[in-house]
Motif scaffolding. Structure first.
Motif: not given
Length: 426
Positions: A64, A328, A390
């Motif tokens: 990702e 992330r 994101p």
């Protein structure tokens, strides 16, 4: 080229190819370069964590955040094992589940990966693409002189440029004497040079736009700033981006002209982590609605994470969503709830040298070195990182930014002319 430069540029090529359909057959000739580039990106993500207990969770994060294909993950880990950066690989059901890392400092990292790339006997196309990106990162060159100056096969240049331009690895600008080629890494690795060129040779409006970025690192760039949008899309200005809840892409421009050159070149992964946090915090400042936070609150979030006697925020029911972006990026992990029987997560700083430096860089970019006393509570810290959207690295932002108002190449003419006179001996 030196092995260090080859390893570094493999990672850069991968960064560009993330903008291209990974299933495209046109990438086949670049397969080894892409694999080593993925290995460099994954190594930078795990460096300093020592033990990776949940490799399958890492597989998801790498896919990702780094575009390391889930199908290539095992091969990437094994490539790191081959060069001694990974040991004790454990498997279950054919899947890698656990390993330990001993990723070295970046100089050795890229040198060894450059040697690994050489050992894989890369194709001539790969060698020439790496050479082209490395040369153009040092400065622009007229297209008609590219083959001779870079040392390329002139017959291969059109196909190299096709892939290079589709991926964003190569940019061009039209000037009266013909097209000029450059790499966005010229801007990414030399922000001070770009700032000076714009200040000394650019139009007044362009110079003022760049001055605004110097005044607020992480400046949100909107439709009313076409010159900055144009600079981002041309790869001349660093601008990580966050996807807002309405699914629009919000770039946050940065011009880290005062940083050590190593951070801008060989240690870009550390800078990318810092910029991810910077974008996240600026988003909380400018797009928090009724809960917009002042800059000193943003600094205090970083201070909380850096505090060796703390390094965490109290659990909250929304932490898992709101801290997803920095999770992330490998800056925090989600520990269990501090209260017995609780089911919330506790965001805790992953204290590695890279992460500590990334947080300090983000703090310096916000404050320009000014010391601010801590005055923010956990609730405000939570709001400052209330994203869960994101994150786009600068190379991806550059590729996906679409300027709303056309900017004439003439506004860049004198800047390009001045840039042609610098760089390696020509």
């Amino acid at each position: 080229m030196e092995e260090f430069d080859e390893g570094l540029r493999c990672q850069d090529v991968h960064a560009g190819l993330r903008n291209v359909d990974p299933n495209s057959g046109s990438l086949t000739p670049l397969a080894d370069t892409q694999l080593i580039g993925m290995a460099a990106s994954l190594a930078a993500l795990v460096r300093g964590q020592e033990v990776i207990d949940n490799a399958q969770a890492l597989r998801a994060v790498a896919a990702e955040q780094l575009d390391v294909s889930v199908f290539a993950f095992d091969q990437v880990v094994l490539a790191l094992e081959d060069v001694g950066f990974v040991e004790g690989v454990q498997r279950s059901g054919g899947k890698i589940t656990r390993f330990t890392e001993s990723v070295p400092y970046y100089d050795d990292l890229y040198a060894k990966l450059g040697q690994a790339w050489r050992d894989r006997e890369p194709s001539e196309t790969e060698e020439q693409m790496v050479l082209l990106v490395d040369y153009l990162a040092d400065g622009p060159v007229p297209e008609e002189e590219a083959a001779s100056k870079v040392g390329l096969d002139s017959a291969r240049l059109p196909s190299l440029l096709e892939v290079g331009e589709r991926s964003g690895l190569v940019k061009r600008i039209q000037v009266p004497d013909g097209d000029v080629l450059y790499s966005p890494f010229f801007g990414f690795e030399n922000p001070q040079v770009i700032a000076e060129l714009v200040r000394d040779h650019g139009a007044d409006e362009l110079a003022q736009a760049f001055a605004a970025v110097r005044g607020e690192q992480g400046l949100p760039v909107g439709d009313h700033q076409p010159l900055l949008q144009d600079a981002i899309s041309r790869g001349l200005l660093l601008a990580p981006a966050v996807e807002l809840p309405n699914h629009t892409l919000q770039p946050f421009a940065a011009l880290p002209y005062s940083l050590d050159q190593e951070l801008l070149r060989s240690r870009k992964p550390v800078l990318e982590k810092a910029l991810a946090l910077l974008a996240c915090l600026r988003c909380g400042q400018h797009f928090g609605g009724a809960t917009n936070l002042p800059p000193d609150a943003l600094v205090d979030v970083i201070n909380k994470l850096l505090d060796p006697n703390r390094g965490f925020l109290n659990p909250h029911d929304s932490h898992e969503r709101q801290y997803r972006l920095v999770h992330r990026a490998g800056l925090i992990r989600f520990d269990p709830d501090l209260k017995p029987g609780g089911n919330w997560v506790t965001p805790r700083f992953i204290d590695t040298p890279d992460n500590r430096e990334a947080l300090r860089i983000a703090r310096d970019l916000i404050t320009f070195g000014e010391q601010l006393d801590g005055r923010v509570g956990d609730e405000q810290a939570r709001q400052a990182l209330a994203l869960g959207q994101p994150f786009m690295a600068p190379m991806q932002t550059m590729h996906r930014t679409r300027i709303k108002a056309p900017v004439s190449p003439k506004q860049w003419q004198s800047v390009v002319d001045a840039a042609l006179g610098r760089g390696r001996a020509r």
